[in-house]
Motif scaffolding. Sequence first.
Motif, mmCIF file in Angstrom:
data_model
loop_
_atom_site.group_PDB
_atom_site.id
_atom_site.type_symbol
_atom_site.label_atom_id
_atom_site.label_comp_id
_atom_site.label_asym_id
_atom_site.label_seq_id
_atom_site.Cartn_x
_atom_site.Cartn_y
_atom_site.Cartn_z
ATOM 1 N N ALA B 118 30.740 -59.920 69.922
ATOM 2 C CA ALA B 118 30.914 -60.809 71.068
ATOM 3 C C ALA B 118 29.735 -61.762 71.130
ATOM 4 O O ALA B 118 28.596 -61.377 70.845
ATOM 5 C CB ALA B 118 31.014 -60.006 72.365
ATOM 6 N N GLY B 119 30.022 -62.999 71.489
ATOM 7 C CA GLY B 119 28.962 -63.986 71.615
ATOM 8 C C GLY B 119 29.419 -65.314 71.050
ATOM 9 O O GLY B 119 30.423 -65.377 70.333
ATOM 10 N N PRO B 120 28.682 -66.378 71.349
ATOM 11 C CA PRO B 120 29.097 -67.715 70.900
ATOM 12 C C PRO B 120 29.146 -67.855 69.379
ATOM 13 O O PRO B 120 29.831 -68.736 68.868
ATOM 14 C CB PRO B 120 28.042 -68.641 71.510
ATOM 15 C CG PRO B 120 26.908 -67.765 71.923
ATOM 16 C CD PRO B 120 27.480 -66.409 72.192
ATOM 17 N N GLY B 121 28.419 -66.997 68.655
ATOM 18 C CA GLY B 121 28.429 -67.109 67.189
ATOM 19 C C GLY B 121 29.514 -66.284 66.523
ATOM 20 O O GLY B 121 29.543 -66.185 65.294
ATOM 21 N N MET B 122 30.428 -65.696 67.314
ATOM 22 C CA MET B 122 31.425 -64.797 66.740
ATOM 23 C C MET B 122 32.241 -65.454 65.633
ATOM 24 O O MET B 122 32.432 -64.885 64.552
ATOM 25 C CB MET B 122 32.333 -64.271 67.862
ATOM 26 C CG MET B 122 33.360 -63.256 67.443
ATOM 27 S SD MET B 122 34.851 -63.983 66.761
ATOM 28 C CE MET B 122 35.694 -64.558 68.227
ATOM 29 N N ALA B 123 32.706 -66.687 65.868
ATOM 30 C CA ALA B 123 33.559 -67.350 64.868
ATOM 31 C C ALA B 123 32.766 -67.638 63.594
ATOM 32 O O ALA B 123 33.273 -67.445 62.487
ATOM 33 C CB ALA B 123 34.157 -68.626 65.453
ATOM 34 N N ASP B 124 31.508 -68.075 63.746
ATOM 35 C CA ASP B 124 30.676 -68.363 62.566
ATOM 36 C C ASP B 124 30.484 -67.103 61.724
ATOM 37 O O ASP B 124 30.580 -67.132 60.497
ATOM 38 C CB ASP B 124 29.299 -68.885 62.999
ATOM 39 C CG ASP B 124 29.382 -70.271 63.620
ATOM 40 O OD1 ASP B 124 30.334 -70.992 63.301
ATOM 41 O OD2 ASP B 124 28.500 -70.602 64.428
ATOM 42 N N VAL B 125 30.201 -65.997 62.388
ATOM 43 C CA VAL B 125 29.973 -64.736 61.680
ATOM 44 C C VAL B 125 31.266 -64.302 60.986
ATOM 45 O O VAL B 125 31.260 -63.941 59.801
ATOM 46 C CB VAL B 125 29.484 -63.646 62.662
ATOM 47 C CG1 VAL B 125 29.463 -62.281 61.993
ATOM 48 C CG2 VAL B 125 28.104 -64.001 63.194
ATOM 49 N N THR B 126 32.379 -64.388 61.704
ATOM 50 C CA THR B 126 33.651 -63.936 61.142
ATOM 51 C C THR B 126 34.049 -64.771 59.930
ATOM 52 O O THR B 126 34.558 -64.246 58.942
ATOM 53 C CB THR B 126 34.751 -64.009 62.220
ATOM 54 O OG1 THR B 126 34.294 -63.330 63.371
ATOM 55 C CG2 THR B 126 36.034 -63.367 61.735
ATOM 56 N N GLU B 127 33.800 -66.068 60.001
ATOM 57 C CA GLU B 127 34.136 -66.944 58.868
ATOM 58 C C GLU B 127 33.413 -66.526 57.598
ATOM 59 O O GLU B 127 33.925 -66.712 56.506
ATOM 60 C CB GLU B 127 33.758 -68.392 59.193
ATOM 61 C CG GLU B 127 34.814 -69.105 59.990
ATOM 62 C CD GLU B 127 34.395 -70.506 60.383
ATOM 63 O OE1 GLU B 127 35.272 -71.275 60.749
ATOM 64 O OE2 GLU B 127 33.176 -70.814 60.335
ATOM 65 N N ARG B 128 32.213 -65.993 57.752
ATOM 66 C CA ARG B 128 31.467 -65.565 56.568
ATOM 67 C C ARG B 128 31.912 -64.197 56.069
ATOM 68 O O ARG B 128 31.537 -63.767 54.989
ATOM 69 C CB ARG B 128 29.966 -65.547 56.872
ATOM 70 C CG ARG B 128 29.376 -66.932 56.801
ATOM 71 C CD ARG B 128 28.098 -67.047 57.590
ATOM 72 N NE ARG B 128 27.553 -68.394 57.510
ATOM 73 C CZ ARG B 128 28.039 -69.443 58.179
ATOM 74 N NH1 ARG B 128 29.095 -69.298 58.964
ATOM 75 N NH2 ARG B 128 27.482 -70.620 58.059
ATOM 76 N N LEU B 129 32.688 -63.499 56.871
ATOM 77 C CA LEU B 129 33.065 -62.130 56.518
ATOM 78 C C LEU B 129 34.443 -62.036 55.878
ATOM 79 O O LEU B 129 34.665 -61.216 54.993
ATOM 80 C CB LEU B 129 33.067 -61.252 57.777
ATOM 81 C CG LEU B 129 31.707 -60.925 58.371
ATOM 82 C CD1 LEU B 129 31.883 -60.295 59.745
ATOM 83 C CD2 LEU B 129 30.940 -59.978 57.457
ATOM 84 N N CYS B 130 35.396 -62.814 56.366
ATOM 85 C CA CYS B 130 36.768 -62.597 55.908
ATOM 86 C C CYS B 130 37.602 -63.868 56.043
ATOM 87 O O CYS B 130 37.203 -64.826 56.695
ATOM 88 C CB CYS B 130 37.414 -61.460 56.702
ATOM 89 S SG CYS B 130 37.409 -61.723 58.471
ATOM 90 N N ALA B 131 38.770 -63.821 55.416
ATOM 91 C CA ALA B 131 39.617 -65.018 55.323
ATOM 92 C C ALA B 131 40.674 -65.051 56.421
ATOM 93 O O ALA B 131 41.834 -65.308 56.155
ATOM 94 C CB ALA B 131 40.279 -65.066 53.945
ATOM 95 N N VAL B 132 40.295 -64.764 57.661
ATOM 96 C CA VAL B 132 41.265 -64.944 58.749
ATOM 97 C C VAL B 132 40.958 -66.285 59.434
ATOM 98 O O VAL B 132 39.801 -66.691 59.490
ATOM 99 C CB VAL B 132 41.221 -63.795 59.793
ATOM 100 C CG1 VAL B 132 41.505 -62.466 59.140
ATOM 101 C CG2 VAL B 132 39.914 -63.764 60.537
#
Lengths: 95, 187
Positions: B118-132
């Motif tokens: 949770a947090g404003p950086g959630m999308a940035d972190v997720t983009e680096r982790l997986c292809a969703v």
Amino acid sequence: MIIEHPLLGPRDAAEFTYLGDARLIDRPDWQSETAAKDFFEYGYLRDNPAGWHQELWFHEAGDRSWLVITRNTITHEISKVELARDVARSRGRSK
Amino acid sequence: MHDLKTITALGGAEPRIDTFPHITISENDSLALASVAARLGSEVECNKHMQAILGSVPAPGQAVLREPESGFWMGPDQWMIEAPKETHELLADDLKARFAGCASVTEQSGAWVCFDLAGPGMADVTERLCAVPIRKMQTGEARRTIIHQLGCFVVRRTGADHLRIIGPRASAGTLHHALITAAHSTA
């Protein structure tokens, strides 16, 4: 290559693994008189067409469903994607 | 009488929480999980029970977020049900009794580790982790994907920047390492 999953929409081919000819669905009857020959052909003989081919793909990094994909082996164009269980049922398998 | 203490998936006495300025990664140790797979020919009856539990049956790629139980779609005629461990420790047993013969219910609590991002950086972190397509995903969408070679479920929860990641418990440390690395690289 993008595979249009029948349930989940367009997905990258990297999410899938390839098994091969979709005729693996048509497992021979083990009680048939010609069972030995049928299973030899089922196990070892494959056509290797240059052109349209029905193949089994596994959505390993997704919903883990088996798909029957009709793919042109020359152009990699995909014309049809079906759930393997629907194909198997339409051929009278799985009751 | 033995005096045994439970530990979390990462091995701690308390769930681990890593806080960064842009994201908080919390190990969530409070989930009970059970999978439900409709048996051949009992799909309609199974759907009725799913509807009674969740209010609606999660469609492909979707979750139904309700209290206390929520659930998400895993595959054709297969779902995962989540509930608080404190009140639903015997979730699988309860569901098994409820679905009787129309679905196969399997206890999953011990198989998965859950991290809440949770947090404003959630999308940035997720983009680096997986292809969703994380920036397109709305609350209530769920996908299975690969994170750091591990098959994981990602569920967009109710909060504006809340993502739940459910991954294999035996590789909890590896998954945590991947999350922390991604958090550092986006800080």
